[in-house]
Design a protein around this motif. Structure first.
Motif: not given
Ligand SMILES: [Fe+2]
Length: 205
Positions: A70-71, A67, A86
């Motif tokens: 992903h960010w 995560k 994700d």
């Molecule tokens: Fe997202």
């Protein structure tokens, strides 16, 4: 005659919620419940739940690392990696639930809170800040490697102890998912030219 005082919970029946309650734990972490119809002795369930909790802490850490990636991903491959990270996060989240519920069904207690996970995981802590894509990918692959190694050890031990369910979870779910994700992730670290072949040959006229 004096009116009899109501006893027990009935004495406090009203519509007000009882807030801020605390009480002693009903099961201590690191223990398993005694009687279960699983045909697996207590020492076996103790050892399996301990090893599964290690796998759980590492899987939760890898889930969160996906995560974070992903960010924070940046650069020309942003969109595809943003989506891939994700997808892997969601698959790891499913594994987290499967491992935790296996610990519970074996009579143990699954580790749950972030600070307990941080104390337990073997995966190196990344910085809070943003890192380059190759570093993000390398961290993810290092984490996969730790989990894959652990899965194989757990699977062998589960077979030796007769815990077929844990063996199946370790191999069919956790190992297979991690092997596949490691492949998808590692292919992004192959140094391929995007536009021009590295060694171009002159086409014949
Ligand atoms: Fe997202």
């Amino acid at each position: 005659m004096q009116k009899k005082k109501p006893t027990g919970n009935h004495s406090r029946l009203d519509s007000q919620p009882r807030l801020h309650q605390r009480a002693p734990e009903i099961q201590e972490y690191g223990t398993v419940t005694h009687a279960l119809p699983l045909e697996l002795e207590e020492p076996v369930r103790l050892e399996m739940t301990e090893q599964l909790n290690q796998l759980l802490a590492d899987t939760m850490t890898l889930r969160d690392l996906y995560k974070k990636s992903h960010w924070q991903v940046a650069g020309p491959t942003f969109y595809q990696l943003h989506l891939l990270f994700d997808k892997h996060f969601n698959e790891q989240a499913e594994l987290v639930d499967a491992i935790a519920e296996r610990i519970q069904l074996l009579g143990g207690l699954a580790i749950a809170m972030a600070h307990d996970v941080a104390e337990t995981t073997q995966i190196e802590r990344p910085p809070k800040g943003r890192e380059e894509v190759p570093v993000q990918l390398s961290r993810l692959l290092d984490a996969h490697q730790i989990i894959i190694r652990q899965c194989r050890e757990l699977a062998k031990r589960a077979v030796a102890l007769g815990d077929d369910g844990t063996n199946d979870l370790a191999v069919s779910d956790v190992l297979r998912t991690n092997e596949l994700q490691a492949w998808f992730t590692s292919e992004h670290l192959v140094n391929m030219p995007l536009v021009e072949a590295a060694e171009t040959s002159v086409a014949a006229d």
